[in-house]
Design a protein around this motif. Structure first.
Motif, short mmCIF file in Angstrom:
data_model
loop_
_atom_site.label_atom_id
_atom_site.label_comp_id
_atom_site.label_asym_id
_atom_site.label_seq_id
_atom_site.Cartn_x
_atom_site.Cartn_y
_atom_site.Cartn_z
N GLN A 53 -6.06 -2.20 6.51
CA GLN A 53 -6.63 -1.08 5.41
C GLN A 53 -5.62 0.26 5.96
O GLN A 53 -5.28 0.29 7.08
CB GLN A 53 -7.87 -0.36 5.77
CG GLN A 53 -8.45 -1.66 4.55
CD GLN A 53 -10.50 -1.38 4.89
OE1 GLN A 53 -10.80 -2.30 5.62
NE2 GLN A 53 -10.84 -0.75 4.04
N GLY A 96 -8.15 -1.76 0.55
CA GLY A 96 -6.61 -1.84 1.03
C GLY A 96 -5.43 -2.58 0.42
O GLY A 96 -5.99 -2.53 -1.03
N LEU A 148 0.77 -0.74 0.09
CA LEU A 148 -0.01 0.39 -0.27
C LEU A 148 1.08 1.28 -0.07
O LEU A 148 0.06 2.88 -1.09
CB LEU A 148 -1.09 0.00 1.37
CG LEU A 148 -1.96 -0.96 1.18
CD1 LEU A 148 -2.51 -1.56 2.41
CD2 LEU A 148 -2.98 -0.33 0.00
N LEU A 167 -3.04 -6.74 -4.48
CA LEU A 167 -4.84 -5.03 -3.66
C LEU A 167 -5.75 -5.33 -3.78
O LEU A 167 -5.77 -6.00 -4.80
CB LEU A 167 -4.08 -4.23 -4.52
CG LEU A 167 -3.09 -3.06 -4.77
CD1 LEU A 167 -3.22 -2.49 -6.21
CD2 LEU A 167 -2.45 -2.36 -3.75
#
Length: 365
Positions: free
Chosen positions: A91, A65, A33, A61
């Motif tokens: 997340q 998140g 992320l 992905l």
């Protein structure tokens, strides 16, 4: 002379805890992320500073998140989670810090008495700290000022949890994410011993001051029959009677009933804290001495010494009217009392393979 060329058994292989798996997968998902790195392996630091590399099954992905997964490798330890897929979904959230969620196959605490509060996901303190430390360091490295929501999942964890003590401890819906060192030591059985301690803690916190520690299902059934104890007061100790006796020094109860097969109780009577055959054996000459002390003649003593099993020795003594079961329980009781605090009332039951009581010491209350 020992043959130096003889093949030696290979050393047992260590593994990694579910806490280590959760840390690695959380870090990989967060790194994807924050840095866009799709990894097939990730390196983490264990609590004592050792660095380990863990292979990932996936790192990708999601709609909101990222997630990463790994296969739990317990090494040569007979761990119920060995081979299970553990994966974490991460997340990004506005509030700094780490928020933990119990995902699929991870339990939730429903009873007081554990180190985690009621309603918390069953992710133990050391794994929480491992995950938090790694994600905090990643945030610092990338200049990220927000926080993380971490959802830990174990594929099939609901079914696997039924093979553990979690339901009895009030951890419902799945497994616990465990570990204190990050490493699973083969046959260390640290998780089993921890669950024994937790079982005692939960029973006492919930007001059950008479507990029965049992070596298996038959002995549990006997204690239900004798005392009608609820499941929360039944401690599945297996071979680890020492884990029960020593923990009662820290968390004493009013009464302890110990129940197990005659052979295992005879090991306790001889002063063994671990009743598994790897660590203790049945002492037939000792059984013969105890039988002699309560009236066994020379012929019976000799027969007991030459018996194939403890059950055969007990049967021969019983046929001769010698209460060997009670005598063995009396010695087991003396040893147990030497370990637990004086305020804990102790009694010992020995049973046969059908769950019938073949020996007892200590007063019924």
């Amino acid at each position: 002379m020992r043959d130096e060329t003889a093949e030696q058994p290979a050393p047992l292989r260590s593994g990694l805890t579910t806490g280590s798996c959760a840390t690695a997968t959380s870090l990989a998902a967060a790194r994807l992320l924050l840095g866009g790195v799709v990894a097939d392996a990730v390196q983490i630091v264990l609590p004592k500073g050792k660095q380990v590399q863990m292979r990932l099954e996936f790192c990708r992905l999601t709609e909101d998140g990222a997630e990463a997964g790994t296969i739990k490798d317990a090494g040569d330890d007979p761990d119920v989670t060995h081979g299970a897929l553990l994966y974490s979904r991460v997340q990004l959230i506005d509030e700094p810090g780490i928020r933990f969620i119990a995902g699929k196959g991870v339990g939730t605490v429903t009873r007081p008495g554990l180190v985690l509060a009621v309603g918390e996901p069953a992710i133990n303190p050391v794994p929480r700290k491992m995950i938090s430390d790694h994600l905090t360091l990643l945030a610092e490295e990338t200049g990220y000022r927000g926080g993380f929501e971490v959802t830990v999942n174990v594929e099939g964890g609901e079914a696997l949890a039924l093979k553990t003590m979690n339901p009895r401890l009030g951890i419902l819906g799945g497994l616990s994410i465990l570990g204190t060192s990050g490493i699973v030591r083969p046959f260390s059985c640290a998780a089993y011993i921890a669950s024994i301690h937790q079982g005692i803690d939960v029973a006492k916190t919930n007001g059950f001051l008479h507990i029965a520690a049992c070596t298996g299902n038959a002995s549990e059934d006997t204690m239900r029959r004798v005392y009608n104890l609820p499941e929360i007061a039944l401690i599945e100790m297996g071979d680890f009677v020492g884990a029960v006796l020593k923990h009662l020094r820290k968390v004493p109860v009013d009464k302890l009933s110990l129940c197990g097969g005659f052979g295992k109780i005879s090991k306790l009577a001889a002063g063994h804290m671990d009743l598994h055959s790897r660590h203790s054996s049945i002492d037939l000459p000792q059984l013969a001495e105890w039988a002699a002390a309560i009236g066994a003649d020379d012929a019976l003593q000799q027969a007991i010494r030459g018996a194939n099993t403890s059950q055969q020795a007990l049967a021969m003594a019983s046929a001769a009217g010698v209460a060997l079961g009670d005598e063995v329980c009396r010695h087991a009781l003396e040893f147990a009392r030497s370990v637990v605090p004086a305020q804990v009332q102790v009694e010992v039951f020995a049973i046969d393979r059908q769950g019938g009581i073949v020996g007892h010491a200590g007063a019924f209350v």
